[in-house]
Design a protein around this motif. Sequence first.
Motif, PDB file in Angstrom:
ATOM      1  N   MET A  60      -7.440   1.748   0.302  1.00 50.18           N
ATOM      2  CA  MET A  60      -6.443   1.055  -0.513  1.00 50.18           C
ATOM      3  C   MET A  60      -7.105   0.338  -1.688  1.00 50.18           C
ATOM      4  O   MET A  60      -6.607   0.379  -2.821  1.00 50.18           O
ATOM      5  CB  MET A  60      -5.681   0.033   0.336  1.00 50.18           C
ATOM      6  CG  MET A  60      -4.629  -0.746  -0.438  1.00 50.18           C
ATOM      7  SD  MET A  60      -3.881  -2.104   0.502  1.00 50.18           S
ATOM      8  CE  MET A  60      -5.176  -3.359   0.314  1.00 50.18           C
ATOM      9  N   MET A  61      -8.220  -0.310  -1.432  1.00 51.53           N
ATOM     10  CA  MET A  61      -8.896  -1.064  -2.480  1.00 51.53           C
ATOM     11  C   MET A  61      -9.422  -0.153  -3.589  1.00 51.53           C
ATOM     12  O   MET A  61      -9.521  -0.562  -4.750  1.00 51.53           O
ATOM     13  CB  MET A  61     -10.061  -1.859  -1.878  1.00 51.53           C
ATOM     14  CG  MET A  61      -9.653  -2.874  -0.822  1.00 51.53           C
ATOM     15  SD  MET A  61      -8.514  -4.126  -1.458  1.00 51.53           S
ATOM     16  CE  MET A  61      -9.543  -4.877  -2.704  1.00 51.53           C
ATOM     17  N   ARG A  62      -9.759   1.060  -3.238  1.00 57.11           N
ATOM     18  CA  ARG A  62     -10.381   1.975  -4.205  1.00 57.11           C
ATOM     19  C   ARG A  62      -9.385   2.801  -5.002  1.00 57.11           C
ATOM     20  O   ARG A  62      -9.743   3.394  -6.032  1.00 57.11           O
ATOM     21  CB  ARG A  62     -11.329   2.921  -3.456  1.00 57.11           C
ATOM     22  CG  ARG A  62     -12.514   2.218  -2.801  1.00 57.11           C
ATOM     23  CD  ARG A  62     -13.223   3.160  -1.854  1.00 57.11           C
ATOM     24  NE  ARG A  62     -14.363   2.527  -1.197  1.00 57.11           N
ATOM     25  CZ  ARG A  62     -14.935   2.982  -0.086  1.00 57.11           C
ATOM     26  NH1 ARG A  62     -14.464   4.096   0.492  1.00 57.11           N
ATOM     27  NH2 ARG A  62     -15.960   2.350   0.444  1.00 57.11           N
ATOM     28  N   TYR A  63      -8.142   2.876  -4.549  1.00 57.76           N
ATOM     29  CA  TYR A  63      -7.190   3.798  -5.178  1.00 57.76           C
ATOM     30  C   TYR A  63      -6.748   3.291  -6.545  1.00 57.76           C
ATOM     31  O   TYR A  63      -6.202   2.185  -6.667  1.00 57.76           O
ATOM     32  CB  TYR A  63      -5.966   3.997  -4.280  1.00 57.76           C
ATOM     33  CG  TYR A  63      -5.024   5.065  -4.790  1.00 57.76           C
ATOM     34  CD1 TYR A  63      -5.353   6.415  -4.667  1.00 57.76           C
ATOM     35  CD2 TYR A  63      -3.820   4.730  -5.395  1.00 57.76           C
ATOM     36  CE1 TYR A  63      -4.502   7.405  -5.134  1.00 57.76           C
ATOM     37  CE2 TYR A  63      -2.963   5.711  -5.861  1.00 57.76           C
ATOM     38  CZ  TYR A  63      -3.317   7.046  -5.729  1.00 57.76           C
ATOM     39  OH  TYR A  63      -2.464   8.031  -6.198  1.00 57.76           O
ATOM     40  N   PRO A  64      -6.929   4.080  -7.610  1.00 61.93           N
ATOM     41  CA  PRO A  64      -6.554   3.655  -8.968  1.00 61.93           C
ATOM     42  C   PRO A  64      -5.070   3.918  -9.234  1.00 61.93           C
ATOM     43  O   PRO A  64      -4.712   4.896  -9.896  1.00 61.93           O
ATOM     44  CB  PRO A  64      -7.459   4.512  -9.855  1.00 61.93           C
ATOM     45  CG  PRO A  64      -7.644   5.779  -9.060  1.00 61.93           C
ATOM     46  CD  PRO A  64      -7.609   5.378  -7.601  1.00 61.93           C
ATOM     47  N   LEU A  65      -4.216   3.038  -8.759  1.00 63.18           N
ATOM     48  CA  LEU A  65      -2.771   3.239  -8.894  1.00 63.18           C
ATOM     49  C   LEU A  65      -2.350   3.384 -10.347  1.00 63.18           C
ATOM     50  O   LEU A  65      -1.466   4.185 -10.669  1.00 63.18           O
ATOM     51  CB  LEU A  65      -2.029   2.062  -8.251  1.00 63.18           C
ATOM     52  CG  LEU A  65      -0.502   2.097  -8.334  1.00 63.18           C
ATOM     53  CD1 LEU A  65       0.056   3.306  -7.594  1.00 63.18           C
ATOM     54  CD2 LEU A  65       0.096   0.801  -7.794  1.00 63.18           C
ATOM     55  N   VAL A  88      -3.345  -1.963  -5.779  1.00 66.48           N
ATOM     56  CA  VAL A  88      -4.050  -3.225  -5.884  1.00 66.48           C
ATOM     57  C   VAL A  88      -4.288  -3.510  -7.360  1.00 66.48           C
ATOM     58  O   VAL A  88      -4.715  -2.630  -8.112  1.00 66.48           O
ATOM     59  CB  VAL A  88      -5.401  -3.169  -5.151  1.00 66.48           C
ATOM     60  CG1 VAL A  88      -6.155  -4.481  -5.308  1.00 66.48           C
ATOM     61  CG2 VAL A  88      -5.227  -2.821  -3.687  1.00 66.48           C
ATOM     62  N   ASP A  89      -4.032  -4.748  -7.779  1.00 67.26           N
ATOM     63  CA  ASP A  89      -4.263  -5.189  -9.148  1.00 67.26           C
ATOM     64  C   ASP A  89      -5.696  -4.839  -9.552  1.00 67.26           C
ATOM     65  O   ASP A  89      -6.658  -5.230  -8.888  1.00 67.26           O
ATOM     66  CB  ASP A  89      -4.051  -6.706  -9.216  1.00 67.26           C
ATOM     67  CG  ASP A  89      -4.080  -7.254 -10.635  1.00 67.26           C
ATOM     68  OD1 ASP A  89      -4.772  -6.669 -11.489  1.00 67.26           O
ATOM     69  OD2 ASP A  89      -3.437  -8.287 -10.872  1.00 67.26           O
ATOM     70  N   HIS A 124       2.922 -10.691 -12.022  1.00 63.09           N
ATOM     71  CA  HIS A 124       3.724 -10.210 -13.153  1.00 63.09           C
ATOM     72  C   HIS A 124       2.900  -9.361 -14.115  1.00 63.09           C
ATOM     73  O   HIS A 124       3.337  -8.283 -14.533  1.00 63.09           O
ATOM     74  CB  HIS A 124       4.334 -11.401 -13.907  1.00 63.09           C
ATOM     75  CG  HIS A 124       5.042 -10.990 -15.164  1.00 63.09           C
ATOM     76  ND1 HIS A 124       6.325 -10.483 -15.176  1.00 63.09           N
ATOM     77  CD2 HIS A 124       4.611 -10.967 -16.466  1.00 63.09           C
ATOM     78  CE1 HIS A 124       6.660 -10.185 -16.414  1.00 63.09           C
ATOM     79  NE2 HIS A 124       5.654 -10.469 -17.215  1.00 63.09           N
ATOM     80  N   ARG A 125       1.718  -9.835 -14.484  1.00 65.41           N
ATOM     81  CA  ARG A 125       0.923  -9.109 -15.470  1.00 65.41           C
ATOM     82  C   ARG A 125       0.613  -7.691 -15.002  1.00 65.41           C
ATOM     83  O   ARG A 125       0.720  -6.727 -15.767  1.00 65.41           O
ATOM     84  CB  ARG A 125      -0.395  -9.868 -15.735  1.00 65.41           C
ATOM     85  CG  ARG A 125      -1.312  -9.193 -16.754  1.00 65.41           C
ATOM     86  CD  ARG A 125      -2.731  -9.626 -16.582  1.00 65.41           C
ATOM     87  NE  ARG A 125      -3.202  -9.470 -15.219  1.00 65.41           N
ATOM     88  CZ  ARG A 125      -3.530  -8.286 -14.673  1.00 65.41           C
ATOM     89  NH1 ARG A 125      -3.426  -7.173 -15.377  1.00 65.41           N
ATOM     90  NH2 ARG A 125      -3.950  -8.226 -13.428  1.00 65.41           N
ATOM     91  N   TRP A 126       0.209  -7.571 -13.747  1.00 66.22           N
ATOM     92  CA  TRP A 126      -0.128  -6.271 -13.168  1.00 66.22           C
ATOM     93  C   TRP A 126       1.109  -5.374 -13.088  1.00 66.22           C
ATOM     94  O   TRP A 126       1.050  -4.190 -13.448  1.00 66.22           O
ATOM     95  CB  TRP A 126      -0.735  -6.482 -11.790  1.00 66.22           C
ATOM     96  CG  TRP A 126      -0.834  -5.288 -10.899  1.00 66.22           C
ATOM     97  CD1 TRP A 126      -0.235  -5.127  -9.686  1.00 66.22           C
ATOM     98  CD2 TRP A 126      -1.612  -4.094 -11.104  1.00 66.22           C
ATOM     99  NE1 TRP A 126      -0.571  -3.914  -9.119  1.00 66.22           N
ATOM    100  CE2 TRP A 126      -1.418  -3.260  -9.973  1.00 66.22           C
ATOM    101  CE3 TRP A 126      -2.445  -3.655 -12.132  1.00 66.22           C
ATOM    102  CZ2 TRP A 126      -2.021  -2.021  -9.849  1.00 66.22           C
ATOM    103  CZ3 TRP A 126      -3.050  -2.402 -12.009  1.00 66.22           C
ATOM    104  CH2 TRP A 126      -2.843  -1.604 -10.881  1.00 66.22           C
ATOM    105  N   MET A 172       0.826  -1.205   0.000  1.00 71.01           N
ATOM    106  CA  MET A 172       0.000   0.000   0.000  1.00 71.01           C
ATOM    107  C   MET A 172       0.863   1.259   0.000  1.00 71.01           C
ATOM    108  O   MET A 172       0.429   2.324  -0.456  1.00 71.01           O
ATOM    109  CB  MET A 172      -0.941   0.017   1.200  1.00 71.01           C
ATOM    110  CG  MET A 172      -1.962   1.149   1.165  1.00 71.01           C
ATOM    111  SD  MET A 172      -3.043   1.170   2.617  1.00 71.01           S
ATOM    112  CE  MET A 172      -4.139   2.533   2.219  1.00 71.01           C
ATOM    113  N   GLY A 173       2.093   1.151   0.481  1.00 73.28           N
ATOM    114  CA  GLY A 173       2.993   2.295   0.477  1.00 73.28           C
ATOM    115  C   GLY A 173       3.272   2.834  -0.908  1.00 73.28           C
ATOM    116  O   GLY A 173       3.608   4.005  -1.071  1.00 73.28           O
ATOM    117  N   VAL A 174       3.112   1.985  -1.951  1.00 69.36           N
ATOM    118  CA  VAL A 174       3.315   2.485  -3.305  1.00 69.36           C
ATOM    119  C   VAL A 174       2.247   3.514  -3.658  1.00 69.36           C
ATOM    120  O   VAL A 174       2.508   4.448  -4.428  1.00 69.36           O
ATOM    121  CB  VAL A 174       3.336   1.348  -4.348  1.00 69.36           C
ATOM    122  CG1 VAL A 174       4.340   0.277  -3.986  1.00 69.36           C
ATOM    123  CG2 VAL A 174       1.967   0.728  -4.554  1.00 69.36           C
TER     124      VAL A 174
END
Length: 277
Positions: A180-185, A132-133, A209-211, A106-108
């Motif tokens: 965390m689940m909602r954040y569009p990284l 999160v993927d 890997h794919r993500w 989550m730190g990312v």
Amino acid sequence: MLSTTLRTVLVDGFTIRVRTTPGPENPASPRSPYVLVHGLGMTHRYFDRLRAELAADAEVHAVDLPGYGASPRPRTHLGVEDHARLVVEALSALGVASCTLVGHSMGVQFVAAAALQAPALAERVVLIGPVVDRQRRTVLQQALSLGHDTFRESPSANAIVYLDYLRTGLRWYVRQLLPMMRYPLERAVEQLHCPVLVMRGGRDPVARHRWSRELTERARDGMLVEIDGQAHVVQHSAARAVAAEIIAFATRTARRRMAVLPQASDGSPGKLEDRSA
């Protein structure tokens, strides 16, 4: 033993604890510091090995965010952008003008958001085990992946993780889980102007890997590194290899940065021009 200074920074009433380890006394090529930001439920502790390795290259700051470890639990809700702002302001209070932001799990999200809020602060960003993927953005899928990861981690990594979970507490953990689940990284990464290094353990069931490849390709200047045989807490289990990749990335991107500096009449670097639109 590493010489480390613990400082407590108050930002708008929130407590941020920062452990600072000095870099080499007379480095051949001085570099801005590394800033390590932990993930959900965690503290600086699972960065200790990486902090020791990176300190051979530059000063390192390991952050404990509000509500984690010994830091007091905030009474108000804090989202990803809120945590990012606290990181930015805490670093400003410590006199850090530019750095390499390193986040895990989550730190990312926190370091990506911080780089967007303060572009001048982030020379580069390192995303280790990113979540999160977007194709696995449910609590059940993440819980199963984390459970699977437990069987791939070393005993020492599991001990740190679960003790930090206990210290953080279930209530605060759950309060931070939904943001965390909602954040569009993936969208945040697309907007970053600085170089981005995505890292994962080759056996990480959380950041697959794919993500990780998708994030790398979405970045304007992205690179993917996978550490063979390692799981999600790769910065603990393979700290030397992770540090070597981060230092190489910092060195390479610093050289590129210097290469675009305009030259003064005496041949020395001039001021960097901001060419972003």
